[in-house]
Scaffold this motif. Structure first.
Motif, PDB file in Angstrom:
ATOM      1  N   ALA A 187     -50.073 119.436 -19.048  1.00 37.71           N
ATOM      2  CA  ALA A 187     -50.421 120.626 -20.438  1.00 37.71           C
ATOM      3  C   ALA A 187     -49.354 121.667 -19.948  1.00 37.71           C
ATOM      4  CB  ALA A 187     -51.860 121.185 -19.525  1.00 37.71           C
ATOM      5  N   ASP A 188     -48.871 121.809 -18.641  1.00 37.59           N
ATOM      6  CA  ASP A 188     -47.631 122.942 -18.402  1.00 37.59           C
ATOM      7  C   ASP A 188     -46.676 122.812 -19.219  1.00 37.59           C
ATOM      8  OD1 ASP A 188     -49.379 124.203 -15.835  1.00 37.59           O
ATOM      9  OD2 ASP A 188     -49.021 123.140 -14.760  1.00 37.59           O
ATOM     10  N   ILE A 189     -45.946 120.636 -19.286  1.00 35.53           N
ATOM     11  CA  ILE A 189     -45.117 120.122 -19.511  1.00 35.53           C
ATOM     12  C   ILE A 189     -45.124 120.670 -21.735  1.00 35.53           C
ATOM     13  CG2 ILE A 189     -43.853 118.220 -20.337  1.00 35.53           C
ATOM     14  CD1 ILE A 189     -44.893 117.152 -17.451  1.00 35.53           C
ATOM     15  N   GLU A 190     -46.692 120.912 -21.504  1.00 36.08           N
ATOM     16  CA  GLU A 190     -46.603 120.186 -22.923  1.00 36.08           C
ATOM     17  C   GLU A 190     -46.052 122.209 -23.206  1.00 36.08           C
ATOM     18  OE1 GLU A 190     -50.642 118.915 -24.377  1.00 36.08           O
ATOM     19  OE2 GLU A 190     -49.151 116.644 -23.781  1.00 36.08           O
ATOM     20  N   MET A 191     -47.327 123.032 -22.712  1.00 34.08           N
ATOM     21  CA  MET A 191     -46.602 124.384 -23.175  1.00 34.08           C
ATOM     22  C   MET A 191     -45.445 124.728 -23.078  1.00 34.08           C
ATOM     23  SD  MET A 191     -46.524 127.547 -21.161  1.00 34.08           S
ATOM     24  CE  MET A 191     -47.514 126.931 -19.377  1.00 34.08           C
ATOM     25  N   THR A 192     -44.699 124.443 -21.536  1.00 33.34           N
ATOM     26  CA  THR A 192     -42.977 124.688 -21.594  1.00 33.34           C
ATOM     27  C   THR A 192     -42.858 124.237 -23.102  1.00 33.34           C
ATOM     28  OG1 THR A 192     -43.101 124.683 -19.632  1.00 33.34           O
ATOM     29  CG2 THR A 192     -41.180 124.593 -20.381  1.00 33.34           C
ATOM     30  N   ARG A 193     -42.357 122.728 -23.126  1.00 30.93           N
ATOM     31  CA  ARG A 193     -42.010 122.566 -24.241  1.00 30.93           C
ATOM     32  C   ARG A 193     -42.127 123.165 -25.785  1.00 30.93           C
ATOM     33  NH1 ARG A 193     -43.014 116.127 -23.009  1.00 30.93           N
ATOM     34  NH2 ARG A 193     -41.189 115.998 -21.573  1.00 30.93           N
ATOM     35  N   THR A 194     -43.787 123.752 -26.353  1.00 30.15           N
ATOM     36  CA  THR A 194     -44.027 124.286 -26.666  1.00 30.15           C
ATOM     37  C   THR A 194     -43.262 126.175 -26.747  1.00 30.15           C
ATOM     38  OG1 THR A 194     -45.734 123.582 -27.525  1.00 30.15           O
ATOM     39  CG2 THR A 194     -46.247 125.622 -28.049  1.00 30.15           C
ATOM     40  N   LEU A 195     -42.821 126.561 -25.293  1.00 31.49           N
ATOM     41  CA  LEU A 195     -42.741 128.281 -25.599  1.00 31.49           C
ATOM     42  C   LEU A 195     -40.826 127.948 -25.481  1.00 31.49           C
ATOM     43  CD1 LEU A 195     -44.255 129.855 -22.077  1.00 31.49           C
ATOM     44  CD2 LEU A 195     -44.574 130.868 -24.890  1.00 31.49           C
ATOM     45  N   ILE A 196     -40.401 126.691 -25.517  1.00 28.57           N
ATOM     46  CA  ILE A 196     -39.255 126.471 -25.981  1.00 28.57           C
ATOM     47  C   ILE A 196     -38.926 126.842 -27.369  1.00 28.57           C
ATOM     48  CG2 ILE A 196     -36.861 124.922 -25.812  1.00 28.57           C
ATOM     49  CD1 ILE A 196     -38.067 123.765 -22.555  1.00 28.57           C
ATOM     50  N   GLU A 197     -39.847 125.866 -27.996  1.00 26.96           N
ATOM     51  CA  GLU A 197     -39.261 125.716 -29.315  1.00 26.96           C
ATOM     52  C   GLU A 197     -39.723 126.894 -30.054  1.00 26.96           C
ATOM     53  OE1 GLU A 197     -38.261 123.136 -31.016  1.00 26.96           O
ATOM     54  OE2 GLU A 197     -37.949 122.166 -29.471  1.00 26.96           O
ATOM     55  N   VAL A 198     -40.881 127.999 -30.422  1.00 23.37           N
ATOM     56  CA  VAL A 198     -41.023 129.124 -30.389  1.00 23.37           C
ATOM     57  C   VAL A 198     -40.480 129.790 -29.986  1.00 23.37           C
ATOM     58  CG1 VAL A 198     -42.735 131.180 -30.535  1.00 23.37           C
ATOM     59  CG2 VAL A 198     -43.570 128.815 -30.320  1.00 23.37           C
ATOM     60  N   CYS A 199     -39.515 130.290 -28.944  1.00 22.15           N
ATOM     61  CA  CYS A 199     -38.656 130.937 -28.594  1.00 22.15           C
ATOM     62  C   CYS A 199     -36.990 130.759 -29.637  1.00 22.15           C
ATOM     63  CB  CYS A 199     -38.245 130.960 -26.909  1.00 22.15           C
ATOM     64  SG  CYS A 199     -39.183 132.037 -25.950  1.00 22.15           S
ATOM     65  N   LYS A 200     -37.036 129.817 -29.735  1.00 22.61           N
ATOM     66  CA  LYS A 200     -35.445 129.369 -30.551  1.00 22.61           C
ATOM     67  C   LYS A 200     -34.961 129.945 -31.538  1.00 22.61           C
ATOM     68  CE  LYS A 200     -34.656 124.494 -29.156  1.00 22.61           C
ATOM     69  NZ  LYS A 200     -34.822 122.922 -29.513  1.00 22.61           N
ATOM     70  N   PRO A 201     -36.126 130.089 -32.350  1.00 22.83           N
ATOM     71  CA  PRO A 201     -35.775 131.148 -33.510  1.00 22.83           C
ATOM     72  C   PRO A 201     -35.334 132.497 -33.138  1.00 22.83           C
ATOM     73  CG  PRO A 201     -37.818 130.238 -34.461  1.00 22.83           C
ATOM     74  CD  PRO A 201     -37.728 129.891 -32.747  1.00 22.83           C
ATOM     75  N   PHE A 202     -35.543 133.136 -32.299  1.00 16.95           N
ATOM     76  CA  PHE A 202     -35.256 134.435 -31.625  1.00 16.95           C
ATOM     77  C   PHE A 202     -34.176 134.276 -30.587  1.00 16.95           C
ATOM     78  CE2 PHE A 202     -39.719 134.759 -32.989  1.00 16.95           C
ATOM     79  CZ  PHE A 202     -39.362 135.518 -33.543  1.00 16.95           C
ATOM     80  N   GLU A 203     -33.290 133.018 -30.808  1.00 16.17           N
ATOM     81  CA  GLU A 203     -32.211 133.530 -30.244  1.00 16.17           C
ATOM     82  C   GLU A 203     -32.896 133.943 -28.446  1.00 16.17           C
ATOM     83  OE1 GLU A 203     -29.031 134.996 -31.407  1.00 16.17           O
ATOM     84  OE2 GLU A 203     -28.385 133.294 -32.724  1.00 16.17           O
ATOM     85  N   ILE A 204     -33.789 133.360 -28.114  1.00 17.43           N
ATOM     86  CA  ILE A 204     -34.201 134.058 -25.959  1.00 17.43           C
ATOM     87  C   ILE A 204     -34.440 132.230 -25.945  1.00 17.43           C
ATOM     88  CG2 ILE A 204     -36.411 134.421 -24.659  1.00 17.43           C
ATOM     89  CD1 ILE A 204     -36.628 135.786 -27.708  1.00 17.43           C
ATOM     90  N   VAL A 205     -33.303 132.007 -24.958  1.00 19.84           N
ATOM     91  CA  VAL A 205     -33.202 131.332 -23.518  1.00 19.84           C
ATOM     92  C   VAL A 205     -34.086 131.145 -22.589  1.00 19.84           C
ATOM     93  CG1 VAL A 205     -32.002 129.528 -22.253  1.00 19.84           C
ATOM     94  CG2 VAL A 205     -30.783 130.668 -24.801  1.00 19.84           C
ATOM     95  N   VAL A 206     -34.828 129.869 -22.719  1.00 19.28           N
ATOM     96  CA  VAL A 206     -36.047 129.532 -21.182  1.00 19.28           C
ATOM     97  C   VAL A 206     -35.389 128.526 -20.482  1.00 19.28           C
ATOM     98  CG1 VAL A 206     -38.351 128.238 -21.040  1.00 19.28           C
ATOM     99  CG2 VAL A 206     -37.740 128.766 -23.118  1.00 19.28           C
ATOM    100  N   HIS A 207     -34.720 129.647 -19.410  1.00 22.89           N
ATOM    101  CA  HIS A 207     -33.910 128.757 -18.281  1.00 22.89           C
ATOM    102  C   HIS A 207     -34.868 128.172 -17.514  1.00 22.89           C
ATOM    103  CE1 HIS A 207     -30.361 130.931 -19.528  1.00 22.89           C
ATOM    104  NE2 HIS A 207     -31.053 132.491 -18.738  1.00 22.89           N
ATOM    105  N   ASP A 208     -35.770 127.927 -17.151  1.00 22.20           N
ATOM    106  CA  ASP A 208     -36.579 127.401 -16.430  1.00 22.20           C
ATOM    107  C   ASP A 208     -38.044 127.959 -15.915  1.00 22.20           C
ATOM    108  OD1 ASP A 208     -37.382 125.583 -13.782  1.00 22.20           O
ATOM    109  OD2 ASP A 208     -36.188 126.393 -13.087  1.00 22.20           O
ATOM    110  N   HIS A 209     -38.700 127.159 -15.287  1.00 19.72           N
ATOM    111  CA  HIS A 209     -40.202 127.084 -15.717  1.00 19.72           C
ATOM    112  C   HIS A 209     -40.664 126.504 -13.790  1.00 19.72           C
ATOM    113  CE1 HIS A 209     -44.593 126.725 -16.900  1.00 19.72           C
ATOM    114  NE2 HIS A 209     -44.351 127.174 -16.103  1.00 19.72           N
ATOM    115  N   LEU A 210     -41.367 128.160 -13.500  1.00 18.01           N
ATOM    116  CA  LEU A 210     -41.194 127.613 -11.840  1.00 18.01           C
ATOM    117  C   LEU A 210     -42.461 126.934 -11.916  1.00 18.01           C
ATOM    118  CD1 LEU A 210     -38.445 130.275 -10.355  1.00 18.01           C
ATOM    119  CD2 LEU A 210     -37.983 127.814 -10.795  1.00 18.01           C
ATOM    120  N   VAL A 211     -43.595 126.041 -10.884  1.00 15.32           N
ATOM    121  CA  VAL A 211     -44.718 126.224 -10.555  1.00 15.32           C
ATOM    122  C   VAL A 211     -44.704 126.940  -9.065  1.00 15.32           C
ATOM    123  CG1 VAL A 211     -46.567 124.664 -10.903  1.00 15.32           C
ATOM    124  CG2 VAL A 211     -45.185 124.604 -11.892  1.00 15.32           C
ATOM    125  N   ILE A 212     -45.754 127.606  -9.124  1.00 15.40           N
ATOM    126  CA  ILE A 212     -45.587 128.176  -7.568  1.00 15.40           C
ATOM    127  C   ILE A 212     -47.024 127.038  -6.485  1.00 15.40           C
ATOM    128  CG2 ILE A 212     -45.580 130.072  -5.945  1.00 15.40           C
ATOM    129  CD1 ILE A 212     -43.528 130.058  -7.513  1.00 15.40           C
TER     130      ILE A 212
END
Length: 226
Positions: A187-212
């Motif tokens: 679920a973490d992996i799928e959510m991250t991929r979704t966020l990356i795609e949603v951010c792309k049209p706004f030219e917002i880069v997702v640098h990393d996702h940290l799990v603590i």
């Protein structure tokens, strides 16, 4: 039970040890004793400090414990429990000062330390976003979701909205696993991929996702998941 004179002598010896040798020379329970001196002035606090460490694991666990759990320890009043929460607040604030306004490349270790200080002992899942400017300096961070022990709601539109409001060019996603295991879930992996795609049209880069996790931190970029 120690006499008042014995208590005073013990307290003074601990203070001198801290002054002469520094905090690394003291055990966790001894540091906690020093902190409790001001809240519990006329009682032997060593058994209380040891009971707190035994119950919550370490200083971070004590500081992060809810007030209603802290007061179950004999000798800890609501007032004392509230003062113990100050440890966590100060630690997180000091760690944050090492991150805000600094490039992530130069302060990556401090950034991870800040996230761990803020989230590793949380009993429910939190979803946090760090906002970066065009020079990859951290310009802010916000908790955008809190939930249960194994789930925090994440709304991609809200992430983008807050990134735009902060005039961020990039973001770093962070969430904790209260279970202790930092391994990313599907679920973490799928959510991250979704966020990356949603951010792309706004030219917002997702640098990393940290799990603590309790003992370690997982990086999506290091694991090749993004």
């Amino acid at each position: 039970m120690a006499s008042p004179a014995q208590n005073d002598g013990h307290r003074e010896r601990l203070r001198q040890k801290l002054t002469l040798a520094g905090g690394d020379a003291l055990h966790d329970y001894e540091l906690l004793e020093l902190y409790l001196f001001r809240s519990i002035p006329r009682r032997d606090v060593k058994p209380i400090a040891k009971a707190l460490i035994a119950r919550f694991g370490d200083l971070g666990g004590v500081a992060a414990a809810p007030v209603e759990q802290l007061v179950t320890i004999d000798g800890i009043s609501e007032r004392c429990a509230a003062e113990l929460k100050l440890i966590q607040a100060l630690s997180a604030r000091l760690a944050r000062e090492q991150v805000i306004g600094r490039p992530v490349i130069a302060s990556w270790a401090a950034l991870v330390a800040y996230c761990r200080t803020a989230m590793q002992h949380a009993t429910t899942e939190q979803f946090r976003v760090l906002f970066l400017d065009r020079k990859n300096k951290v310009i802010g961070d916000e908790v955008l979701g809190t939930g249960t022990i194994d789930h925090a709601p994440v709304y991609p539109r809200e992430v983008v909205k807050r990134a735009l409001a902060n005039e961020a060019s990039a973001i770093i996603l962070v969430h904790n696993h209260p279970s202790g295991d930092a391994t990313p879930s599907q679920a973490d992996i799928e959510m991250t991929r979704t966020l990356i795609e949603v951010c792309k049209p706004f030219e917002i880069v997702v640098h990393d996702h940290l799990v603590i996790g309790r003992e370690n931190t997982a990086s999506f970029k290091t694991l090749g998941l993004m």
